[in-house]
Design an enzyme around this catalytic site. Structure first.
Site, PDB file in Angstrom:
ATOM      1  N   GLU A 269       0.285   3.583   1.886  1.00  0.00           N
ATOM      2  CA  GLU A 269       0.437   3.996   3.295  1.00  0.00           C
ATOM      3  C   GLU A 269       1.863   3.742   3.786  1.00  0.00           C
ATOM      4  OE1 GLU A 269      -1.931   5.418   5.670  1.00  0.00           O
ATOM      5  OE2 GLU A 269      -2.829   5.916   3.748  1.00  0.00           O
TER       6      GLU A 269
ATOM      7  N   LYS B 233       1.785  -3.479   7.480  1.00  0.00           N
ATOM      8  CA  LYS B 233       1.945  -3.693   6.036  1.00  0.00           C
ATOM      9  C   LYS B 233       3.411  -3.630   5.627  1.00  0.00           C
ATOM     10  CE  LYS B 233      -2.188  -4.276   4.066  1.00  0.00           C
ATOM     11  NZ  LYS B 233      -2.521  -5.309   3.067  1.00  0.00           N
TER      12      LYS B 233
ATOM     13  N   THR C  64       0.807  -1.232   0.000  1.00  0.00           N
ATOM     14  CA  THR C  64       0.000   0.000   0.000  1.00  0.00           C
ATOM     15  C   THR C  64       0.836   1.278   0.000  1.00  0.00           C
ATOM     16  OG1 THR C  64      -1.440   1.321   1.443  1.00  0.00           O
ATOM     17  CG2 THR C  64      -0.171  -0.384   2.520  1.00  0.00           C
TER      18      THR C  64
ATOM     19  N   TYR D 229      -1.475   0.280  11.051  1.00  0.00           N
ATOM     20  CA  TYR D 229      -1.776  -0.428   9.801  1.00  0.00           C
ATOM     21  C   TYR D 229      -0.547  -0.430   8.883  1.00  0.00           C
ATOM     22  CZ  TYR D 229      -3.618  -0.872   4.980  1.00  0.00           C
ATOM     23  OH  TYR D 229      -3.825  -1.232   3.670  1.00  0.00           O
TER      24      TYR D 229
HETATM   25  P1  NAP Z   1     -11.645  -4.498   2.128  1.00  0.00           P
HETATM   26  O1  NAP Z   1     -12.787  -4.182   1.225  1.00  0.00           O
HETATM   27  O2  NAP Z   1     -11.626  -3.950   3.503  1.00  0.00           O
HETATM   28  O3  NAP Z   1     -11.545  -6.098   2.232  1.00  0.00           O
HETATM   29  C1  NAP Z   1     -10.734  -6.737   3.192  1.00  0.00           C
HETATM   30  C2  NAP Z   1     -10.942  -8.237   3.063  1.00  0.00           C
HETATM   31  O4  NAP Z   1     -10.096  -8.892   4.029  1.00  0.00           O
HETATM   32  C3  NAP Z   1     -12.375  -8.705   3.359  1.00  0.00           C
HETATM   33  O5  NAP Z   1     -12.705  -9.732   2.451  1.00  0.00           O
HETATM   34  C4  NAP Z   1     -12.263  -9.269   4.768  1.00  0.00           C
HETATM   35  O6  NAP Z   1     -13.202 -10.292   5.035  1.00  0.00           O
HETATM   36  C5  NAP Z   1     -10.862  -9.883   4.695  1.00  0.00           C
HETATM   37  N1  NAP Z   1     -10.298 -10.155   6.024  1.00  0.00           N
HETATM   38  C6  NAP Z   1     -10.102  -9.286   7.048  1.00  0.00           C
HETATM   39  N2  NAP Z   1      -9.566  -9.924   8.103  1.00  0.00           N
HETATM   40  C7  NAP Z   1      -9.428 -11.232   7.738  1.00  0.00           C
HETATM   41  C8  NAP Z   1      -8.936 -12.398   8.394  1.00  0.00           C
HETATM   42  N3  NAP Z   1      -8.504 -12.364   9.662  1.00  0.00           N
HETATM   43  N4  NAP Z   1      -8.919 -13.573   7.717  1.00  0.00           N
HETATM   44  C9  NAP Z   1      -9.399 -13.644   6.453  1.00  0.00           C
HETATM   45  N5  NAP Z   1      -9.877 -12.578   5.785  1.00  0.00           N
HETATM   46  C10 NAP Z   1      -9.896 -11.393   6.417  1.00  0.00           C
HETATM   47  O7  NAP Z   1     -10.262  -4.103   1.450  1.00  0.00           O
HETATM   48  P2  NAP Z   1      -9.926  -3.702  -0.074  1.00  0.00           P
HETATM   49  O8  NAP Z   1     -10.132  -2.251  -0.236  1.00  0.00           O
HETATM   50  O9  NAP Z   1     -10.587  -4.663  -0.992  1.00  0.00           O
HETATM   51  O10 NAP Z   1      -8.346  -3.920  -0.094  1.00  0.00           O
HETATM   52  C11 NAP Z   1      -7.769  -5.184  -0.432  1.00  0.00           C
HETATM   53  C12 NAP Z   1      -6.336  -5.233   0.074  1.00  0.00           C
HETATM   54  O11 NAP Z   1      -5.567  -4.183  -0.514  1.00  0.00           O
HETATM   55  C13 NAP Z   1      -6.173  -5.040   1.582  1.00  0.00           C
HETATM   56  O12 NAP Z   1      -5.078  -5.835   1.990  1.00  0.00           O
HETATM   57  C14 NAP Z   1      -5.818  -3.571   1.738  1.00  0.00           C
HETATM   58  O13 NAP Z   1      -5.089  -3.364   2.919  1.00  0.00           O
HETATM   59  C15 NAP Z   1      -4.989  -3.351   0.484  1.00  0.00           C
HETATM   60  N6  NAP Z   1      -5.007  -1.997  -0.093  1.00  0.00           N
HETATM   61  C16 NAP Z   1      -6.186  -1.368  -0.373  1.00  0.00           C
HETATM   62  C17 NAP Z   1      -6.176  -0.124  -0.982  1.00  0.00           C
HETATM   63  C18 NAP Z   1      -7.450   0.598  -1.322  1.00  0.00           C
HETATM   64  O14 NAP Z   1      -7.390   1.803  -1.583  1.00  0.00           O
HETATM   65  N7  NAP Z   1      -8.572  -0.075  -1.400  1.00  0.00           N
HETATM   66  C19 NAP Z   1      -4.943   0.480  -1.293  1.00  0.00           C
HETATM   67  C20 NAP Z   1      -3.767  -0.203  -1.018  1.00  0.00           C
HETATM   68  C21 NAP Z   1      -3.806  -1.459  -0.433  1.00  0.00           C
HETATM   69  P3  NAP Z   1     -14.626 -10.016   5.769  1.00  0.00           P
HETATM   70  O15 NAP Z   1     -15.596  -9.726   4.656  1.00  0.00           O
HETATM   71  O16 NAP Z   1     -14.879 -11.297   6.470  1.00  0.00           O
HETATM   72  O17 NAP Z   1     -14.420  -8.853   6.694  1.00  0.00           O
HETATM   73  O1  G4F Z   2     -10.594   6.895   3.082  1.00  0.00           O
HETATM   74  P1  G4F Z   2      -9.569   6.747   4.121  1.00  0.00           P
HETATM   75  O2  G4F Z   2      -9.993   6.132   5.412  1.00  0.00           O
HETATM   76  O3  G4F Z   2      -8.381   5.955   3.456  1.00  0.00           O
HETATM   77  P2  G4F Z   2      -6.835   5.788   3.838  1.00  0.00           P
HETATM   78  O4  G4F Z   2      -6.565   6.094   5.250  1.00  0.00           O
HETATM   79  O5  G4F Z   2      -6.067   6.529   2.812  1.00  0.00           O
HETATM   80  O6  G4F Z   2      -6.636   4.209   3.651  1.00  0.00           O
HETATM   81  C1  G4F Z   2      -7.100   3.539   2.481  1.00  0.00           C
HETATM   82  O7  G4F Z   2      -6.138   3.669   1.460  1.00  0.00           O
HETATM   83  C2  G4F Z   2      -4.867   3.046   1.742  1.00  0.00           C
HETATM   84  C3  G4F Z   2      -3.957   3.292   0.535  1.00  0.00           C
HETATM   85  O8  G4F Z   2      -3.266   4.499   0.721  1.00  0.00           O
HETATM   86  C4  G4F Z   2      -5.090   1.564   1.978  1.00  0.00           C
HETATM   87  F1  G4F Z   2      -3.899   0.958   2.225  1.00  0.00           F
HETATM   88  C5  G4F Z   2      -6.036   1.368   3.142  1.00  0.00           C
HETATM   89  O9  G4F Z   2      -6.303  -0.036   3.286  1.00  0.00           O
HETATM   90  C6  G4F Z   2      -7.350   2.077   2.847  1.00  0.00           C
HETATM   91  O10 G4F Z   2      -7.979   1.445   1.772  1.00  0.00           O
HETATM   92  O11 G4F Z   2      -8.941   8.169   4.485  1.00  0.00           O
HETATM   93  C7  G4F Z   2      -8.400   9.022   3.503  1.00  0.00           C
HETATM   94  C8  G4F Z   2      -8.081  10.391   4.091  1.00  0.00           C
HETATM   95  C9  G4F Z   2      -7.304  10.340   5.418  1.00  0.00           C
HETATM   96  O12 G4F Z   2      -6.283  11.319   5.410  1.00  0.00           O
HETATM   97  C10 G4F Z   2      -8.323  10.711   6.486  1.00  0.00           C
HETATM   98  O13 G4F Z   2      -7.770  11.390   7.604  1.00  0.00           O
HETATM   99  O14 G4F Z   2      -9.313  11.029   4.408  1.00  0.00           O
HETATM  100  C11 G4F Z   2      -9.231  11.622   5.681  1.00  0.00           C
HETATM  101  N1  G4F Z   2     -10.586  11.734   6.241  1.00  0.00           N
HETATM  102  C12 G4F Z   2     -11.207  12.919   6.506  1.00  0.00           C
HETATM  103  N2  G4F Z   2     -12.406  12.685   7.038  1.00  0.00           N
HETATM  104  C13 G4F Z   2     -11.404  10.743   6.602  1.00  0.00           C
HETATM  105  C14 G4F Z   2     -12.562  11.339   7.119  1.00  0.00           C
HETATM  106  N3  G4F Z   2     -11.269   9.395   6.525  1.00  0.00           N
HETATM  107  C15 G4F Z   2     -12.318   8.626   6.952  1.00  0.00           C
HETATM  108  N4  G4F Z   2     -12.222   7.271   6.831  1.00  0.00           N
HETATM  109  N5  G4F Z   2     -13.454   9.187   7.478  1.00  0.00           N
HETATM  110  C16 G4F Z   2     -13.636  10.545   7.576  1.00  0.00           C
HETATM  111  O15 G4F Z   2     -14.655  11.023   8.066  1.00  0.00           O
END
Ligand code: NAP
Ligand code: G4F
Length: 374
Positions: free
Chosen positions: A143, A169, A141, A165
């Site tokens: 992050e 990671k 990520t 987190y």
């Molecule tokens: P998400 O929608 O939150 O999905 C997370 C998945 O992980 C869900 O299927 C959840 O299952 C499963 N999980 C959580 N804890 C588990 C455990 N103990 N054992 C087995 N499964 C478990 O996340 P996403 O946005 O699709 O992201 C996918 C991956 O990419 C994650 O690793 C995230 O950290 C990484 N990532 C995401 C972003 C982004 O912007 N979306 C960016 C960079 C990296 P349940 O349905 O049972 O909760």
């Molecule tokens: O949407 P966020 O919670 O995403 P964040 O923290 O960037 O994390 C997501 O992206 C990562 C990749 O860079 C993944 F690795 C991670 O698993 C996840 O998918 O927050 C984005 C930004 C932050 O700076 C937060 O402080 O939005 C700001 N924010 C402002 N108001 C808020 C809020 N975030 C959340 N969740 N809720 C608010 O009300």
């Protein structure tokens, strides 16, 4: 054996098998669709939970090339069992406690799943003897760049994780790289910047905004409370990004890649555009916790800042440089523009809130009718 049966057998023999952890998540559901389209046999890992409704993959569950297995990233035996039974060609490790703010409340669980979970997958691959044939994708990520040391961030930018987190990671990233080098395994880290969609979890900022803008436009909510409005993110569309996961595992040699759009926007800009698409023009006044978003036409306050959503340490300047992925994976970072992304999320949520509203209307009418006729 007739020709049709022979063809079917050949197809099954050639069919690649993959395991997706985190299959019920945003990315897991899009990746499942992509890999099924490509002819893979997809095996998803699901957790036992009190509700058995898996909304994002419900439409796939009756297919005979899509299989679900109970397992958990905190349970090595379940992972060894699934990998041993399936004998996968590819594993996509997407499972994680993926919410940054929640990682401050649940740091130990986050480390167990997001750090140790990666190690468990890698060891399970070795223990089951598929380490020379199975390719592994690790969901790393942006992050990891955290308190950023340069802008934009690329594969050579030093990491500075800035939340429990991100620290978990970071372990996942390095242990994946370590197994690649120590055991000559095909393991790739995808350093993905934020990617969103109509399937994004409702507590991430983008989806929280699009859902609230739609509820406000339809008279179902008065106000939206947010945290840091000035935070910059490089937001792309999740459906575009899962293709890169697959591409990474199709290369001759394994490597780590930044996937991003190369464009950044603030939370404030995202909100302004989302409200614009529901027909409300916003203007922001004030600073910090006193900043507010007003409806330009009515002067009504629609957005307020709440310290509840501030993080002990926040990542505020993410901007990715996707040049490497562009050159070596043929990745087109501008498949879906920022405007298209916000619009498609708003259009989806306008419809789902309208349905919610309609259902509530019917429920109220039924209750009123019952009360009148009692
Ligand atoms: P998400 O929608 O939150 O999905 C997370 C998945 O992980 C869900 O299927 C959840 O299952 C499963 N999980 C959580 N804890 C588990 C455990 N103990 N054992 C087995 N499964 C478990 O996340 P996403 O946005 O699709 O992201 C996918 C991956 O990419 C994650 O690793 C995230 O950290 C990484 N990532 C995401 C972003 C982004 O912007 N979306 C960016 C960079 C990296 P349940 O349905 O049972 O909760
Ligand atoms: O949407 P966020 O919670 O995403 P964040 O923290 O960037 O994390 C997501 O992206 C990562 C990749 O860079 C993944 F690795 C991670 O698993 C996840 O998918 O927050 C984005 C930004 C932050 O700076 C937060 O402080 O939005 C700001 N924010 C402002 N108001 C808020 C809020 N975030 C959340 N969740 N809720 C608010 O009300």
């Amino acid at each position: 054996m007739n020709n049709k049966m022979k063809k079917e057998l050949d197809k099954n023999k050639k069919r690649k098998k993959c395991i997706i952890t985190g299959v019920t998540g945003q990315d897991g559901s899009f990746l499942s669709e992509l890999l099924l389209e490509k002819g893979y046999e997809v095996h998803g890992v699901i957790r036992r939970s009190s509700t058995d409704f898996r909304e994002r993959i419900a439409h796939l569950e009756n297919r005979d090339d899509f299989h679900l297995h109970y397992g958990d990233m905190t349970d090595s035996l379940s992972l060894v069992h699934i990998i041993g039974m399936v004998g996968p060609d590819e594993i996509y490790n997407l499972a994680a406690q993926s919410h940054v703010q929640v990682s401050f409340d649940e740091p130990e669980f986050t480390a167990d799943v997001d750090a140790m979970g990666v190690l468990r997958i890698l060891e399970a691959v070795r223990l089951t003897g598929v380490d020379k044939t199975c390719r592994i994708y690790q969901a790393s990520t942006s992050e990891l760049y955290g308190r950023v040391e340069e802008v934009p961030q690329s594969e050579t930018t030093p990491f500075h994780p800035y939340s429990p987190y991100a620290v978990a990671k970071q372990y996942g990233f390095w242990i994946a790289k370590e197994y690649r080098e120590a055991y000559d395994m095909y393991v790739c880290n995808g350093i993905l910047f934020n990617h969103e969609s109509e399937r994004r979890g409702e507590s991430f900022v983008t989806r929280k905004i699009t859902l609230s803008a739609c509820r406000i436009a339809q008279g179902k909510q008065d106000k939206l409370f947010l945290g840091n409005l000035s935070s910059f993110r490089d937001w792309g569309y999740a459906k575009d990004y899962v293709e890169c996961m697959w591409l990474m595992l199709q290369q001759e040699t394994p490597d780590d890649y930044v996937i991003a759009t190369g464009e950044q926007h603030t939370v404030r800009e995202f909100a302004t555009l989302a409200f614009h698409f529901v027909g409300i023009e916003l203007e922001f006044k004030g600073e910090g916790v006193d900043e507010k978003g007003y409806d330009k036409d009515t002067g009504k306050i629609l957005i307020e800042v709440s310290e509840e959503f501030y993080r002990p340490t926040d990542v505020v300047n993410l901007l990715g440089d996707p040049s490497n992925a562009k050159e070596n994976l043929g990745w087109n970072p501008r498949n879906t523009s920022f405007e298209q992304l916000v619009k498609l999320m708003v259009e989806h949520d306008m419809e789902s809130i309208a349905v919610e509203k309609e259902k509530e209307h019917i429920r109220t009418n039924v209750v009123e009718h019952l009360e009148r006729t009692r």
